[in-house]
Motif scaffolding. Structure first.
Motif, PDB file in Angstrom:
ATOM      1  N   LEU A   1       0.852  -1.173  -0.078  1.00 46.55           N
ATOM      2  CA  LEU A   1      -0.027   0.105  -0.073  1.00 46.55           C
ATOM      3  C   LEU A   1       0.928   1.419  -0.086  1.00 46.55           C
ATOM      4  O   LEU A   1       2.248   1.151   0.209  1.00 46.55           O
ATOM      5  CB  LEU A   1      -0.831   0.137   1.128  1.00 46.55           C
ATOM      6  CG  LEU A   1      -2.018  -1.129   1.368  1.00 46.55           C
ATOM      7  CD1 LEU A   1      -2.954  -0.959   2.583  1.00 46.55           C
ATOM      8  CD2 LEU A   1      -2.868  -1.172  -0.091  1.00 46.55           C
ATOM      9  N   VAL A   2       0.388   2.127  -0.424  1.00 40.75           N
ATOM     10  CA  VAL A   2       1.191   3.555  -0.609  1.00 40.75           C
ATOM     11  C   VAL A   2       1.150   4.436   1.049  1.00 40.75           C
ATOM     12  O   VAL A   2       0.257   4.907   1.254  1.00 40.75           O
ATOM     13  CB  VAL A   2       0.382   4.696  -1.239  1.00 40.75           C
ATOM     14  CG1 VAL A   2       1.405   5.972  -1.483  1.00 40.75           C
ATOM     15  CG2 VAL A   2       0.372   4.052  -3.012  1.00 40.75           C
ATOM     16  N   THR A   3       1.959   3.704   1.801  1.00 43.09           N
ATOM     17  CA  THR A   3       2.221   4.067   3.036  1.00 43.09           C
ATOM     18  C   THR A   3       3.679   4.252   3.555  1.00 43.09           C
ATOM     19  O   THR A   3       4.440   3.579   2.628  1.00 43.09           O
ATOM     20  CB  THR A   3       1.541   3.392   4.230  1.00 43.09           C
ATOM     21  OG1 THR A   3       2.163   2.048   4.273  1.00 43.09           O
ATOM     22  CG2 THR A   3       0.072   3.231   3.758  1.00 43.09           C
ATOM     23  N   ASP A   4       4.397   4.573   4.485  1.00 45.91           N
ATOM     24  CA  ASP A   4       5.842   4.734   4.740  1.00 45.91           C
ATOM     25  C   ASP A   4       6.039   3.167   5.310  1.00 45.91           C
ATOM     26  O   ASP A   4       7.247   3.259   5.429  1.00 45.91           O
ATOM     27  CB  ASP A   4       5.673   5.641   5.995  1.00 45.91           C
ATOM     28  CG  ASP A   4       5.642   7.041   5.678  1.00 45.91           C
ATOM     29  OD1 ASP A   4       5.941   7.201   4.205  1.00 45.91           O
ATOM     30  OD2 ASP A   4       5.327   7.950   6.517  1.00 45.91           O
ATOM     31  N   THR A   5       5.282   2.456   5.599  1.00 44.16           N
ATOM     32  CA  THR A   5       5.429   0.842   6.215  1.00 44.16           C
ATOM     33  C   THR A   5       5.826   0.227   4.774  1.00 44.16           C
ATOM     34  O   THR A   5       5.044   0.111   3.818  1.00 44.16           O
ATOM     35  CB  THR A   5       4.089   0.239   6.827  1.00 44.16           C
ATOM     36  OG1 THR A   5       4.055   1.410   7.960  1.00 44.16           O
ATOM     37  CG2 THR A   5       4.525  -0.918   7.317  1.00 44.16           C
ATOM     38  N   ALA A   6       6.955  -0.254   4.968  1.00 40.65           N
ATOM     39  CA  ALA A   6       7.295  -1.434   3.744  1.00 40.65           C
ATOM     40  C   ALA A   6       6.808  -2.757   3.845  1.00 40.65           C
ATOM     41  O   ALA A   6       7.542  -3.758   4.637  1.00 40.65           O
ATOM     42  CB  ALA A   6       8.918  -1.435   3.846  1.00 40.65           C
ATOM     43  N   TRP A   7       5.447  -2.826   3.606  1.00 37.24           N
ATOM     44  CA  TRP A   7       4.830  -4.291   3.662  1.00 37.24           C
ATOM     45  C   TRP A   7       5.440  -5.240   2.617  1.00 37.24           C
ATOM     46  O   TRP A   7       5.993  -4.645   1.420  1.00 37.24           O
ATOM     47  CB  TRP A   7       3.316  -4.165   3.196  1.00 37.24           C
ATOM     48  CG  TRP A   7       2.776  -3.146   4.334  1.00 37.24           C
ATOM     49  CD1 TRP A   7       2.377  -1.854   4.419  1.00 37.24           C
ATOM     50  CD2 TRP A   7       2.338  -3.658   5.584  1.00 37.24           C
ATOM     51  NE1 TRP A   7       1.751  -1.444   5.482  1.00 37.24           N
ATOM     52  CE2 TRP A   7       1.525  -2.641   6.287  1.00 37.24           C
ATOM     53  CE3 TRP A   7       2.102  -4.956   5.995  1.00 37.24           C
ATOM     54  CZ2 TRP A   7       1.084  -2.779   7.482  1.00 37.24           C
ATOM     55  CZ3 TRP A   7       1.525  -5.160   7.411  1.00 37.24           C
ATOM     56  CH2 TRP A   7       0.881  -4.195   7.996  1.00 37.24           C
TER      57      TRP A   7
ATOM     58  N   ALA B   1       2.329   2.577  13.505  1.00 34.69           N
ATOM     59  CA  ALA B   1       3.090   2.899  12.299  1.00 34.69           C
ATOM     60  C   ALA B   1       4.592   3.321  12.452  1.00 34.69           C
ATOM     61  O   ALA B   1       5.307   2.700  11.428  1.00 34.69           O
ATOM     62  CB  ALA B   1       2.209   4.089  11.527  1.00 34.69           C
ATOM     63  N   GLU B   2       5.058   3.872  13.468  1.00 34.50           N
ATOM     64  CA  GLU B   2       6.442   4.023  13.733  1.00 34.50           C
ATOM     65  C   GLU B   2       6.858   2.702  14.133  1.00 34.50           C
ATOM     66  O   GLU B   2       8.177   2.465  13.737  1.00 34.50           O
ATOM     67  CB  GLU B   2       6.519   4.979  14.951  1.00 34.50           C
ATOM     68  CG  GLU B   2       5.867   6.377  14.869  1.00 34.50           C
ATOM     69  CD  GLU B   2       6.103   7.239  15.903  1.00 34.50           C
ATOM     70  OE1 GLU B   2       6.495   6.778  16.973  1.00 34.50           O
ATOM     71  OE2 GLU B   2       5.436   8.530  16.026  1.00 34.50           O
ATOM     72  N   TRP B   3       6.293   1.918  14.872  1.00 30.90           N
ATOM     73  CA  TRP B   3       7.010   0.697  15.354  1.00 30.90           C
ATOM     74  C   TRP B   3       7.013  -0.051  13.997  1.00 30.90           C
ATOM     75  O   TRP B   3       8.276  -0.865  13.903  1.00 30.90           O
ATOM     76  CB  TRP B   3       6.094   0.003  16.205  1.00 30.90           C
ATOM     77  CG  TRP B   3       6.441  -1.216  16.411  1.00 30.90           C
ATOM     78  CD1 TRP B   3       7.598  -1.990  17.193  1.00 30.90           C
ATOM     79  CD2 TRP B   3       5.759  -2.502  15.990  1.00 30.90           C
ATOM     80  NE1 TRP B   3       7.530  -3.284  17.048  1.00 30.90           N
ATOM     81  CE2 TRP B   3       6.297  -3.812  16.553  1.00 30.90           C
ATOM     82  CE3 TRP B   3       4.576  -2.740  15.489  1.00 30.90           C
ATOM     83  CZ2 TRP B   3       6.195  -4.881  16.292  1.00 30.90           C
ATOM     84  CZ3 TRP B   3       4.054  -4.092  15.302  1.00 30.90           C
ATOM     85  CH2 TRP B   3       4.960  -5.098  15.921  1.00 30.90           C
ATOM     86  N   LEU B   4       6.157  -0.149  12.979  1.00 28.94           N
ATOM     87  CA  LEU B   4       6.392  -0.915  11.948  1.00 28.94           C
ATOM     88  C   LEU B   4       7.547  -0.531  10.999  1.00 28.94           C
ATOM     89  O   LEU B   4       7.967  -1.196  10.044  1.00 28.94           O
ATOM     90  CB  LEU B   4       4.900  -1.020  11.184  1.00 28.94           C
ATOM     91  CG  LEU B   4       3.960  -1.888  11.862  1.00 28.94           C
ATOM     92  CD1 LEU B   4       2.556  -1.656  10.903  1.00 28.94           C
ATOM     93  CD2 LEU B   4       4.205  -3.224  11.948  1.00 28.94           C
TER      94      LEU B   4
END
Length: 709
Positions: A584-590, A634-637
Motif C-alpha cells: 500500500l502507499v504508506t511509509d511502512t514497507a509491507w 506505524a512508527e513501530w512497523l
C-alpha cells in the motif's frame, strides 16, 4: 520442532533486499550410480555465526526405484551417512519428511520415490568458521530388486555472511512435510491398548482426536526392538474428528509391549504429526467418542451470542443502520401488536440467513472445500448480485418503485404492517442485514466461528443460530417492548426526506462493493457493473418522473433485464486476476505474506507483524486507518528490526485459509505478532487498539515496542 535458521527465509529476505535473483548455488557435485543421484545442498552460502546450519541430503531416483524412511518397516534399510570425515562439525541431525507407505507381497514398508531431500541440521564446532561436511552415505535402493549403495559427498561452506542460496526453497519444501508435534496441529493421541491374538501376535488399537475432520488418515507405529505392525484398519466417527486404528502386530511378547513407549506417526492429506503413547493392556475402553461435546459447546454459544450482538456496532454493519432506523420510524403511532410482528419478522429473516449460511458452510466442508467467514465476498458474481440488491433497495427508499405483491398477500401485509411495510419487507431486511454483516469479524465472533467451522455439522448450526440470535437481539428487544417504536412520531411527509437521506447510505454501500469488485475482477468489469447499476436507477427514475409516458410501462421489465445482465457480466469474462504484490502507499514497507519465512526471521532477531486483510473487510480497513497506519504502531512497523507482512485474502487463497485455520480462525481481520519470545505468534483481537498491538509486540520480542524518548 526446530526450523532451520535461514532455510525458510528465502522469499522474505529476497523481498526485503529486492535481490531475489542474486542468490547463488550452494551444493556439492552429484554422486551418481546407475539409477540414483545424491548430493549435498545448503540453504545458505556462508556460515556466519549460526549455531545450526541448514543443509539437505538430496536423492534423485529413476522411475520405479525407492529408498527408505528412518523406520523402513518390514524390510529395507534407511540411509546411514557417516560424517566423521567432516571438518568443524560437532553434530549432524536428520529430519525425516513424511514417508509413503509401500504395500507389496503382504509386506509394509515406508520410504520415498522419485525425489526427496532429507533436511540436515549441522552444528559447527566453532560457529563463524568455515565448515566442510563430508559424508560416506550407505543406503538401499529397491525396485524389483534391492541394491545396497555407497556414495561419497562433500560440501564446503566458507565463513562470512549467510546469504540465501538457490537451494533454500527446495530444502524448505521437504522440511515442511516433516511430521510436527501432534498437539501443535490440534490432534490428541489419546490411548494405545493391546490384547493377545492368535499365532503369537497381538492386536493394537490407537485412538486419536482432532479439532478438524480427518480425510484419509494412516498410522505408522514404532515399538520395542523387534516388533512389527501391519497396515491399520481405520474407523472414523460420524463427525470425522475421531479416528481409531486397529493393527495386528508381532515380533515381541505382550509382556514386552506392556507399558512400552510407542512412537506414532499419523499421516493425513497434507498433514503429518508425531507423538508417543504408552501401550496398556485392553481395548474395550478405547472407542470413538464423536457426538456433541456440550461442556465445550456451551461457553462457545455464549461467545457467539455476545459476538452477534456486538456485530450490530461493527463498521461493516453500519450501512444497514439506515434500514433499521427507517423500520423503527415507520412504526410511529402503530399498534403494539403490529410493531411486535414487524420486528419479529426481521429477527426471523436474520435467523433464516444464518441457517442458510450454516447449511452452505457445512455442505462445503463435507465436500472438502476450505471454508471461512465472508468467503462469498471473494466471488465476483456474488458481489455483482449484492450491488444489484443494494441498487434496488436504494431505488425503493427513493420512492422510485414499490414492490407489488399479489392482492391476497398485499392485504395480509398491509393489515400486519399498518400499510407501511409488510412482513415480507421486514423479513428481507433481516436477511440483507446478515449478508452485509458477513465480511466483518467482531470481538468474540472469531472464536465462536473458529470453533464451529473446526467441528461437525451440529456444532456449526448451533453456533450460527446463537450468532443469529445475537445479531437479532435489538429486534427481539423492540418486539418485547414495542412501545419504544410505537412512541415515535407518526409517519408523514417528513419521512420522504428521511428516506432520501438514508438511501445515500445504501448508495455508499454500493460504491464500496464496486471497489471490492475492482480488486477482484478488474476495472473493466467494475465499470460495466457500475454503469448497469446506474442505468437501473435511471430506468426507475424515468418511471417516477414521467409516470404516464409509454416508456414507464416497460421500466420493470427493463430493470429486470439490466439486473440479470449485471449479475451475469462477471461470468462472461475471466475474472481471475493475479494477487497484487505491491505494498500500500504508506511509509511502512509491507512485504507479501510468506509463512515459511517467519521462523527464520524470528530466529535472526526480527519481530514479524502479519496482517491478514481483504478489500471487502470493512473492519480490516477500519483497523488500518485507526491503528495500523497511524501513530505509534506505524512508527513501530517502520523500525529496522520489524518485518510487516500483509496477506491479501480479497481473492480465494488456500495458503491463507490454512494459515487462519492453524489459529482456529476462519474469518478476518486477523493479526498476529511473532518474535524471539513468541515464535508461535501472539494473536490480536479483531478490533485493534494501539495498546493491544504494542503490548503484544513487547511480549513477542521482550522489549518495549516503541522506543522511548
Amino acid at each position: 520442532m526446530f526450523k532451520r535458521i535461514l532455510t525458510l527465509a528465502t522469499v522474505a529476505f529476497a523481498c526485503l533486499s529486492g535481490m531475489a535473483g542474486s542468490a547463488i548455488a550452494a551444493s556439492s557435485d552429484w554422486a551418481k550410480t546407475d539409477f540414483t543421484s545424491v548430493r549435498l545442498i545448503s540453504a545458505v552460502d556462508g556460515t556466519a555465526a549460526l549455531d545450526e546450519i541448514p543443509l539437505g541430503l538430496e536423492f534423485k531416483l529413476d522411475e520405479g526405484w525407492k529408498i527408505y524412511w528412518r523406520n523402513p518397516g518390514d524390510a529395507g534399510l534407511p540411509p546411514t551417512p557417516d560424517w566423521s570425515a567432516s571438518e568443524n562439525v560437532s553434530d549432524v541431525m536428520i529430519d525425516w519428511p513424511a514417508p509413503h507407505r509401500f504395500s507389496i507381497f503382504g509386506l509394509e514398508t515406508f520410504g520415498y520415490k522419485d525425489h526427496v531431500v532429507l533436511p540436515l541440521r549441522v552444528k559447527p564446532t566453532t560457529p563463524g568458521q568455515p565448515v566442510t561436511l563430508t559424508g560416506a552415505v550407505n543406503y538401499l535402493a529397491c525396485s524389483e530388486i534391492c541394491v545396497p549403495l555407497d556414495v561419497n559427498v562433500s560440501l564446503n561452506l566458507p565463513a562470512g555472511q549467510a546469504g540465501v542460496a538457490d537451494e533454500a526453497p527446495l530444502i524448505n519444501r521437504f522440511d515442511s512435510t516433516v511430521p510436527r508435534p501432534a498437539k501443535s496441529a490440534g490432534i490428541t493421541l489419546q490411548k494405545a491398548g493391546f490384547t493377545e491374538a492368535d499365532d503369537d501376535q497381538f492386536a493394537l488399537r490407537v485412538a486419536a482426536l482432532s479439532q478438524t475432520t480427518f480425510d484419509a488418515p494412516d498410522l505408522i507405529v514404532e515399538g520395542p526392538a523387534g516388533s512389527y505392525f501391519d497396515k491399520p484398519q481405520v474407523t472414523l466417527s460420524d463427525d470425522g474428528r475421531q479416528v481409531y486404528f486397529d493393527l495386528k502386530g508381532g515380533g515381541v511378547a505382550t509382556d514386552d509391549l506392556d507399558q512400552a513407549s510407542l512412537t506414532l506417526t499419523l499421516l493425513d492429506t497434507n498433514n503429518a504429526v508425531e507423538g508417543s503413547l504408552q501401550a496398556t493392556e485392553g481395548l474395550a475402553d478405547i472407542e470413538p467418542s464423536g457426538g456433541l461435546n456440550i461442556t465445550a459447546l456451551l461457553p462457545i454459544l455464549g461467545l457467539a451470542l455476545l459476538g452477534g450482538l456486538i456485530l450490530n456496532l461493527m463498521p461493516c454493519v453500519l450501512p444497514v443502520l439506515s434500514m433499521k432506523l427507517l423500520s423503527v420510524v415507520s412504526h410511529g403511532g402503530s399498534h403494539k401488536k403490529d410493531v411486535r410482528r414487524g420486528f419479529l419478522a426481521s429477527a426471523a429473516g436474520i435467523l433464516t440467513a444464518f441457517l442458510i449460511l450454516a447449511g452452505s458452510l457445512a455442505a462445503l466442508k463435507q465436500a472438502g472445500v476450505v471454508i471461512g467467514w465472508g468467503i462469498q465476498f471473494q466471488q465476483p458474481v456474488f458481489l455483482a448480485a449484492m450491488i444489484v440488491v443494494v441498487t434496488l433497495f436504494a431505488a425503493n427508499l427513493l420512492g422510485f418503485f414499490q414492490i407489488r405483491l399479489p392482492d391476497a398477500v398485499s392485504d395480509i401485509a398491509a393489515n400486519a404492517g399498518h400499510g407501511k411495510q409488510g412482513l415480507t419487507g421486514h423479513f428481507v431486511t433481516g436477511i440483507f442485514a446478515t449478508v452485509l454483516a458477513t465480511p466483518c469479524s467482531a470481538p468474540f465472533l472469531g472464536t465462536a466461528i473458529g470453533f464451529a467451522l473446526s467441528q461437525g455439522t451440529t456444532e456449526i448450526f448451533a453456533v450460527f443460530i446463537a450468532l443469529g440470535i445475537g445479531l437479532a437481539a435489538p429486534y427481539l428487544l423492540v418486539a418485547l417492548f414495542p412501545g419504544v417504536a410505537a412512541a415515535m412520531p407518526r409517519p408523514g411527509a417528513w419521512m420522504n426526506k428521511l428516506r432520501a437521506v438514508l438511501s445515500l447510505a445504501l448508495i455508499g454501500t454500493g460504491i464500496w462493493l464496486l471497489t471490492v469488485l475492482d480488486s477482484i475482477a478488474g476495472r473493466d468489469i467494475t465499470i460495466s457493473v457500475g454503469a448497469l447499476s446506474v442505468l437501473i436507477l435511471a430506468v426507475f427514475a424515468t418511471r417516477r418522473l414521467t409516470p404516464k409516458a409509454r416508456v414507464a410501462r416497460f421500466a420493470p421489465v427493463a430493470a429486470a433485464i439490466l439486473s440479470l445482465a449485471t449479475v451475469a457480466l462477471p461470468i462472461t469474462k475471466d475474472t481471475v486476476r493475479p494477487i497484487k504484490a505491491e505494498p500500500l502507499v504508506t511509509d511502512t514497507a509491507w512485504i507479501p505474506f510468506d509463512e515459511s519465512a517467519i521462523p527464520a526471521l524470528v530466529a535472526s532477531g526480527k519481530t514479524v507483524f502479519v496482517d491478514v486483510t481483504a478489500d471487502w473487510c470493512i473492519t480490516c480497513q477500519f483497523n488500518k486507518k485507526t491503528v495500523v497506519e497511524v501513530g505509534q504502531v506505524a512508527e513501530w512497523l517502520q523500525r529496522d528490526d520489524v518485518v510487516a507482512m500483509r496477506a491479501d485474502w480479497t481473492r480465494p487463497s488456500d495458503e491463507i485459509s490454512h494459515y487462519l485455520n492453524k489459529f482456529g480462525r476462519y474469518g478476518i481481520p486477523f493479526n498476529v505478532i511473532y518474535g524471539p519470545d513468541a515464535p508461535q505468534g501472539v494473536p490480536l483481537p479483531e478490533l485493534l487498539t494501539t495498546d493491544d498491538v504494542l503490548a503484544a509486540a513487547a511480549n513477542a520480542n521482550g522489549k518495549t515496542a516503541v522506543a522511548q524518548d
